[in-house]
Design an enzyme around this catalytic site. Structure first.
Site, PDB file in Angstrom:
ATOM      1  N   ASN A 197     -31.945  10.304 -32.403  1.00  0.00           N
ATOM      2  CA  ASN A 197     -30.616   9.684 -32.430  1.00  0.00           C
ATOM      3  C   ASN A 197     -29.597  10.814 -32.458  1.00  0.00           C
ATOM      4  OD1 ASN A 197     -28.288   8.257 -32.877  1.00  0.00           O
ATOM      5  ND2 ASN A 197     -28.789   7.682 -34.994  1.00  0.00           N
ATOM      6  N   HIS A 212     -27.606   0.552 -36.631  1.00  0.00           N
ATOM      7  CA  HIS A 212     -27.726   1.799 -37.394  1.00  0.00           C
ATOM      8  C   HIS A 212     -26.814   1.730 -38.619  1.00  0.00           C
ATOM      9  CE1 HIS A 212     -27.350   5.976 -38.576  1.00  0.00           C
ATOM     10  NE2 HIS A 212     -28.542   6.134 -38.012  1.00  0.00           N
ATOM     11  N   GLU A 230     -24.862   3.764 -39.919  1.00  0.00           N
ATOM     12  CA  GLU A 230     -23.488   4.251 -39.717  1.00  0.00           C
ATOM     13  C   GLU A 230     -22.636   3.197 -39.022  1.00  0.00           C
ATOM     14  OE1 GLU A 230     -24.659   7.931 -37.879  1.00  0.00           O
ATOM     15  OE2 GLU A 230     -25.471   8.565 -39.815  1.00  0.00           O
TER      16      GLU A 230
HETATM   17  P1  PGA Z   1     -31.257  12.125 -40.053  1.00  0.00           P
HETATM   18  O1  PGA Z   1     -30.687  10.791 -39.347  1.00  0.00           O
HETATM   19  O2  PGA Z   1     -32.609  12.388 -39.441  1.00  0.00           O
HETATM   20  O3  PGA Z   1     -30.262  13.175 -39.726  1.00  0.00           O
HETATM   21  O4  PGA Z   1     -31.355  11.829 -41.519  1.00  0.00           O
HETATM   22  C1  PGA Z   1     -31.514   9.692 -39.113  1.00  0.00           C
HETATM   23  C2  PGA Z   1     -30.714   8.607 -38.447  1.00  0.00           C
HETATM   24  O5  PGA Z   1     -29.526   8.481 -38.734  1.00  0.00           O
HETATM   25  O6  PGA Z   1     -31.242   7.849 -37.615  1.00  0.00           O
END
Ligand code: PGA
Length: 253
Positions: A11, A97, A99
């Site tokens: 991602n 996701h 976020e």
């Molecule tokens: P990270 O992100 O591996 O940087 O913790 C994972 C994600 O947001 O899918």
């Protein structure tokens, strides 16, 4: 031993101009060319999708978007539909996701429509679920996961549930360097699979459940070996070709 093929999905989030995308993919392709035991995907920004699709054409690498609107078209300023993604040969989409949920107001109610809309358009779907730190501390992890999985899958017919990928990403582990312990991860991954089994037992055997949240080369092997872990959704480490390849190499199933 399960017959589910592992999926390693990067991602990229809001990283990647067209030039950077082309360069990173050119570095990746020769290094995944013989990794046929793994499915490979990258979720790239909208503006780099076409370049990513063109760069990855004919390779083992699939290109996914990071979000999508559930409608076909309409007065939805700033949104992109499934048909717009398939028109340029995008193969999948990341949905829900954390976020998107925490920063941009993505709801389970919208995901209930987005997941079947993406499947119906022929896109592969990675649905993200996961609890916040407060929810875990308050003993609400299962309640949260149950809500997210049940609602996200509600309008998907039982015979198509097995096509889905669900990424379990504890929010407190995303981008923080903190990782779920193998026990925490396995419990949650198995719980997610059990929620699919409540809908359809055969689908639960097929559905792939990924772990996400600070997966790195040094912890990947342990997480990927968990009985209910069918791969990883990788943020930060997916921007570094050496790191993402090391994670692919940790997939021994
Ligand atoms: P990270 O992100 O591996 O940087 O913790 C994972 C994600 O947001 O899918």
């Amino acid at each position: 031993m399960s017959s589910r093929k592992p999926l390693i999905a990067g991602n990229w989030k809001m990283h990647g101009t067209i030039a950077e995308t082309e360069e990173r993919i050119a570095q990746m392709l020769p290094r995944i060319a013989t990794s046929e035991h793994v499915d490979h995907a990258i979720c790239v920004p909208f503006t780099a999708l076409q370049a990513a699709v063109d760069s990855a054409r004919g390779s083992l690498l699939n290109v996914y978007a990071q979000n999508m609107h559930e409608g076909e078209n309409g007065a939805f300023t700033g949104e992109i539909s499934a048909g717009m993604l398939t028109e340029i040969d995008v193969q999948g989409v990341l949905l829900g996701h954390s976020e998107r949920r925490s920063l941009f107001g993505e709801t389970d109610k919208a995901l209930k429509l987005k997941v079947p809309a993406a499947l119906n358009a022929g896109l592969q779907v990675i649905l993200c679920v996961g609890e916040t730190e407060d929810e875990r501390e308050n003993g609400d992890t299962e309640r949260r996961l149950r809500h997210q999985v049940q609602e996200g899958l509600e309008k998907v017919p039982a015979e198509r549930l097995g096509e889905l990928v669900i990424a379990y990403e504890p929010v407190w582990a995303i981008g923080t360097g903190r990782v779920a312990t193998p026990e925490q991860a396995q419990d949650a991954l198995a719980f997610v699979r059990a929620l699919v089994a409540d809908r359809d037992k055969a689908a639960a055997e097929q559905v792939r459940v990924l772990y996400g949240g600070s997966m790195k080369p040094d912890n990947a092997a342990e997480l990927l070996a968990l009985p209910d872990c069918d791969g990883g959704l990788i943020g930060g480490a997916s921007l570094d070709v050496d790191q993402i390849i090391a994670i692919v190499d940790a997939c021994t199933r």
